[in-house]
Every structure is written in structure tokens, then in C-alpha cells.
Scaffold this motif. Sequence first.
Motif, PDB file in Angstrom:
ATOM      1  N   ILE A 133      30.735  66.573  61.197  1.00 18.41           N
ATOM      2  CA  ILE A 133      29.940  66.301  59.990  1.00 18.41           C
ATOM      3  C   ILE A 133      30.837  65.635  58.943  1.00 18.41           C
ATOM      4  O   ILE A 133      31.820  66.220  58.489  1.00 18.41           O
ATOM      5  CB  ILE A 133      29.317  67.610  59.429  1.00 18.41           C
ATOM      6  CG1 ILE A 133      28.358  68.218  60.462  1.00 18.41           C
ATOM      7  CG2 ILE A 133      28.606  67.380  58.099  1.00 18.41           C
ATOM      8  CD1 ILE A 133      27.190  67.327  60.872  1.00 18.41           C
ATOM      9  N   GLY A 134      30.473  64.408  58.594  1.00 19.29           N
ATOM     10  CA  GLY A 134      31.277  63.654  57.624  1.00 19.29           C
ATOM     11  C   GLY A 134      30.862  63.945  56.188  1.00 19.29           C
ATOM     12  O   GLY A 134      31.687  63.979  55.277  1.00 19.29           O
ATOM     13  N   ILE A 135      29.539  64.129  55.992  1.00 21.50           N
ATOM     14  CA  ILE A 135      29.034  64.428  54.635  1.00 21.50           C
ATOM     15  C   ILE A 135      28.169  65.686  54.721  1.00 21.50           C
ATOM     16  O   ILE A 135      27.206  65.721  55.493  1.00 21.50           O
ATOM     17  CB  ILE A 135      28.184  63.265  54.060  1.00 21.50           C
ATOM     18  CG1 ILE A 135      28.985  61.961  54.011  1.00 21.50           C
ATOM     19  CG2 ILE A 135      27.660  63.619  52.673  1.00 21.50           C
ATOM     20  CD1 ILE A 135      28.194  60.748  53.520  1.00 21.50           C
ATOM     21  N   LEU A 136      28.526  66.685  53.953  1.00 18.29           N
ATOM     22  CA  LEU A 136      27.732  67.915  53.889  1.00 18.29           C
ATOM     23  C   LEU A 136      27.089  67.987  52.508  1.00 18.29           C
ATOM     24  O   LEU A 136      27.799  67.971  51.496  1.00 18.29           O
ATOM     25  CB  LEU A 136      28.648  69.130  54.101  1.00 18.29           C
ATOM     26  CG  LEU A 136      28.056  70.498  53.748  1.00 18.29           C
ATOM     27  CD1 LEU A 136      26.888  70.853  54.670  1.00 18.29           C
ATOM     28  CD2 LEU A 136      29.126  71.585  53.828  1.00 18.29           C
ATOM     29  N   GLN A 182      41.102  68.783  58.917  1.00 15.66           N
ATOM     30  CA  GLN A 182      41.835  68.325  60.105  1.00 15.66           C
ATOM     31  C   GLN A 182      41.662  66.826  60.332  1.00 15.66           C
ATOM     32  O   GLN A 182      42.587  66.142  60.754  1.00 15.66           O
ATOM     33  CB  GLN A 182      41.345  69.075  61.338  1.00 15.66           C
ATOM     34  CG  GLN A 182      42.144  70.347  61.554  1.00 15.66           C
ATOM     35  CD  GLN A 182      41.631  71.161  62.721  1.00 15.66           C
ATOM     36  OE1 GLN A 182      40.879  70.659  63.553  1.00 15.66           O
ATOM     37  NE2 GLN A 182      42.025  72.412  62.770  1.00 15.66           N
ATOM     38  N   ARG A 183      40.436  66.340  60.023  1.00 15.48           N
ATOM     39  CA  ARG A 183      40.194  64.896  60.203  1.00 15.48           C
ATOM     40  C   ARG A 183      40.768  64.074  59.047  1.00 15.48           C
ATOM     41  O   ARG A 183      40.828  62.859  59.110  1.00 15.48           O
ATOM     42  CB  ARG A 183      38.688  64.623  60.330  1.00 15.48           C
ATOM     43  CG  ARG A 183      38.054  65.166  61.612  1.00 15.48           C
ATOM     44  CD  ARG A 183      36.678  64.551  61.836  1.00 15.48           C
ATOM     45  NE  ARG A 183      35.741  64.896  60.785  1.00 15.48           N
ATOM     46  CZ  ARG A 183      34.983  65.995  60.782  1.00 15.48           C
ATOM     47  NH1 ARG A 183      35.047  66.845  61.791  1.00 15.48           N
ATOM     48  NH2 ARG A 183      34.164  66.225  59.792  1.00 15.48           N
ATOM     49  N   GLY A 184      41.083  64.767  57.955  1.00 14.99           N
ATOM     50  CA  GLY A 184      41.658  64.076  56.791  1.00 14.99           C
ATOM     51  C   GLY A 184      40.633  63.267  56.020  1.00 14.99           C
ATOM     52  O   GLY A 184      40.985  62.401  55.213  1.00 14.99           O
ATOM     53  N   ARG A 185      39.339  63.552  56.226  1.00 10.26           N
ATOM     54  CA  ARG A 185      38.295  62.866  55.457  1.00 10.26           C
ATOM     55  C   ARG A 185      36.986  63.650  55.527  1.00 10.26           C
ATOM     56  O   ARG A 185      36.804  64.509  56.400  1.00 10.26           O
ATOM     57  CB  ARG A 185      38.068  61.439  55.962  1.00 10.26           C
ATOM     58  CG  ARG A 185      37.540  61.370  57.378  1.00 10.26           C
ATOM     59  CD  ARG A 185      37.224  59.945  57.747  1.00 10.26           C
ATOM     60  NE  ARG A 185      36.656  59.866  59.087  1.00 10.26           N
ATOM     61  CZ  ARG A 185      35.985  58.844  59.554  1.00 10.26           C
ATOM     62  NH1 ARG A 185      35.789  57.784  58.793  1.00 10.26           N
ATOM     63  NH2 ARG A 185      35.505  58.850  60.769  1.00 10.26           N
ATOM     64  N   GLY A 186      36.097  63.318  54.613  1.00 10.42           N
ATOM     65  CA  GLY A 186      34.810  64.000  54.562  1.00 10.42           C
ATOM     66  C   GLY A 186      34.360  64.148  53.115  1.00 10.42           C
ATOM     67  O   GLY A 186      35.156  63.914  52.186  1.00 10.42           O
ATOM     68  N   ALA A 187      33.084  64.490  52.946  1.00 10.78           N
ATOM     69  CA  ALA A 187      32.559  64.693  51.586  1.00 10.78           C
ATOM     70  C   ALA A 187      31.624  65.890  51.567  1.00 10.78           C
ATOM     71  O   ALA A 187      30.862  66.103  52.504  1.00 10.78           O
ATOM     72  CB  ALA A 187      31.813  63.442  51.116  1.00 10.78           C
ATOM     73  N   ILE A 229      39.475  65.147  51.096  1.00 11.85           N
ATOM     74  CA  ILE A 229      38.046  65.482  51.060  1.00 11.85           C
ATOM     75  C   ILE A 229      37.488  65.265  49.653  1.00 11.85           C
ATOM     76  O   ILE A 229      38.061  65.727  48.665  1.00 11.85           O
ATOM     77  CB  ILE A 229      37.806  66.951  51.501  1.00 11.85           C
ATOM     78  CG1 ILE A 229      38.467  67.187  52.868  1.00 11.85           C
ATOM     79  CG2 ILE A 229      36.318  67.268  51.556  1.00 11.85           C
ATOM     80  CD1 ILE A 229      38.446  68.628  53.329  1.00 11.85           C
ATOM     81  N   THR A 230      36.362  64.538  49.608  1.00 12.09           N
ATOM     82  CA  THR A 230      35.663  64.324  48.339  1.00 12.09           C
ATOM     83  C   THR A 230      34.735  65.519  48.121  1.00 12.09           C
ATOM     84  O   THR A 230      33.949  65.849  49.017  1.00 12.09           O
ATOM     85  CB  THR A 230      34.813  63.035  48.429  1.00 12.09           C
ATOM     86  OG1 THR A 230      35.707  61.929  48.560  1.00 12.09           O
ATOM     87  CG2 THR A 230      33.931  62.839  47.215  1.00 12.09           C
ATOM     88  N   ILE A 231      34.826  66.157  46.977  1.00 12.03           N
ATOM     89  CA  ILE A 231      33.932  67.301  46.707  1.00 12.03           C
ATOM     90  C   ILE A 231      33.217  67.034  45.388  1.00 12.03           C
ATOM     91  O   ILE A 231      33.829  67.055  44.318  1.00 12.03           O
ATOM     92  CB  ILE A 231      34.715  68.626  46.680  1.00 12.03           C
ATOM     93  CG1 ILE A 231      35.427  68.805  48.039  1.00 12.03           C
ATOM     94  CG2 ILE A 231      33.772  69.801  46.381  1.00 12.03           C
ATOM     95  CD1 ILE A 231      36.167  70.100  48.225  1.00 12.03           C
TER      96      ILE A 231
END
Length: 323
Positions: A133-136, A182-187, A229-231
Motif C-alpha cells: 500500500i503506497g497511500i493509506l 522498509q520501502r522508504g516511501r509512502g503516504a 513517508i509523507t504524513i
Amino acid sequence: MPDPQVLTLVLAWIGALVVFCFLLEPFLSLLQVCRSLLAPWFLPHEETSLPKKFGSWALITGSTDGIGKAYALELAKRGMNIVLVSRNINKLRDAQREIESKYSVKTKAIQVDFSVDKDATQIVKKELQDLPIGILVNNVGKQYEYPMYLGEVPEKELWDIINVNVGAVTLMCRAFIEDMKQRGRGAIVNVSSGSEIQPLPLMTVYAATKTYVRNFTLALRSEYAPHGITIQHLAPMFVATKMNHFSEKINRKSLFVPDAESYARYAVATLGKMDNSTGYWTHGLQTFLCEIPPEWFRIYVGGHMNKIFRNDYLKSSHRIKSR
Ligand SMILES: NC(=O)c1ccc[n+]([C@@H]2O[C@H](COP(=O)([O-])OP(=O)(O)OC[C@H]3O[C@@H](n4cnc5c(N)ncnc54)[C@H](OP(=O)(O)O)[C@@H]3O)[C@@H](O)[C@H]2O)c1
């Protein structure tokens, strides 16, 4: 005695600073939305930038109605595959069909009730079977049936509000954030509410849960932003959805009360660009104005507004009963 010229200059600077702060958020979100609307012509790579930046799957909780569904459609428009999560399987299938017929993306539907128990998050995880999941988007939220005094709200409803607004947001973040790290990316987008700005009589518990969402989100960002990670903390004011069914005043589209589609168009445009946002330009103005007076005054006005909405609801339900 200070030099009157210096005093005038200082006051002018203070005034300019206040006006700047006042206009900054609405101006930035307006700019972001113009940019994303023009992107297909002038910045074609922008259209696919969300999947590239965060990963190709987005999961949105509470995505069969209102803001969640509109947000899911908006993400699909930008090339994201969509996982829809809500309670009603028929509504989930309808939303899936709508997204797939409009945009050529993949979808998945997960039926879950976040008010039932904490295992809801584990059910979601299990159903996904390692789908990254890239964007939650933690959008699911529960509100009172109408503005009520605490003693009037059924115990079960209060417990559900806390489980959905606090429990689900917390555990969903916990379930996905380490994979993103772990993937070093996501939002992660945590949907709060303008009601977080001050304690809110007649919506006491709802507003308190949204204050939790705000504080939780800001602290979480500090923990995980260094890992890429963008939050985002997203705090809308009124949006015309079924959540506001109790009063026509906030359930009818206007300049300050957008429909879910207009709201989501702006809100998605701020993703990855603004860490804290109301998600809509006129909401930015409202929030700024709301934050100026002292807290006791805001509590008074908020409570007064809720008494008006409560009367709207009681009058209309009385009309329906006496028909
Ligand atoms: N509307 C506003 O004025 C406003 C303002 C500020 C903040 N917000 C926040 O924005 C978010 C979305 O609000 P909205 O107005 O779009 O709400 P909405 O129209 O009532 O939609 C709620 C969505 O959540 C799902 N849902 C409800 N309870 C659930 C549960 N226990 N488990 C799983 N799914 C559930 C519903 O689908 P099913 O019924 O099919 O499960 C529906 O898809 C909320 O967090 C809300 O607090 C809204």
C-alpha cells in the motif's frame, strides 16, 4: 515615547504578516489545484506522479460514500489502483464498478466494520496478502446522529465513535507504516476535522476524537518522515455529505460547504505538497478566522451553532413523525 514613524512601520509589518498568514493556506491549496488541473496539458508526467512517488496502490477507509468515495475516485483518476474498505458489500461493489468503468485501474474491496473490534485491521491486512500500500487514507469517521448532550448519546454509539475515529486510525497506521518505512516511501492521510480546533459542546466526543487524530498525526510525522513517508493531517470544515444530514444548512452545497467531489479534487491536489491542510481553499479561510478569537469564545460559538443544528434536526424529525 517611541518614534511614531517607527511605530507605524512596526504596525504595518505586523498587519502585513497577519494578512500573509491569512492568505497563505487558501492560496497554496488554490495554486495546487490549478497546477493539477493544468497538469494533463503542461506537465503530463504529473498525472502519474502519485503512483511513481508513493507506490501504485491506495487504500481508503470509509470509501463507499462522501469524502472517502470521492477521494478514491480522484486517486484513481491519477492512476492509482484502489482498495476500498467499508461495511456494506453492495455499496463496495457499486463503488468498484464505478471506479473501474471510469478509469483503467485495478480495484479491490474489503468488507470490514471498524467499530466491532481491533481485529478489523488484521482482517484488512490478511485480505491484502502482501499487496504493497503506497497511500493509506484513514478517512472513516463516525459522528453523532445529531448534536446531542453527552447523556443522550447511546453508550454503544459513544464507544463506536471512539473505536472508529481513534482506534481504526491508530491501528491502520501501525499496520502499514513499517512496510512503508522498509520501502522508504509512502503516504498516510489522516482525516481529522475543523472540530479539532476547540472543544465542541453537543459534539463533545466527536471533536475530542479529532483532536486525538491531529496530535497523533503530527507526532507520527515526526517519527516517520525521516524515513521518506509523507504524513498528512487533513482537517476539513463542513462538506455536504450524509454525515451532516441533521441540518440542511450544512448539507447543501455552497461556497463554504463544498460537495465531496469538489472537496476531494482540492484535497488530493495538496497530497505530497502540504503536510497540514484543510484540503479546501474556503476551509483554509474559515480555519484561519476561527483560530483568531480566544478559546472560550470559540467554544461558545461552536455550542451555539450546534444548538441551531440540533433544533433543525428536532424540527424536521417532528415534522416527519407528525405526518
Ligand atoms: N462531512 C463533513 O462535514 C466532515 C467535516 C470534517 C471532517 N469530516 C471527516 O471526514 C471523514 C469522512 O466523512 P464523510 O462525511 O464523508 O462521511 P460519510 O459520508 O458518513 O461516509 C462514511 C463512510 O465510512 C463508511 N463507514 C462508516 N462506518 C464504518 C465502520 N464502522 N466501518 C467501516 N466503514 C464505515 C461508510 O460506508 P458504509 O456505511 O457502507 O460502511 C461510508 O463509506 C470522517 O472522518 C469525518 O469525520 C467530515
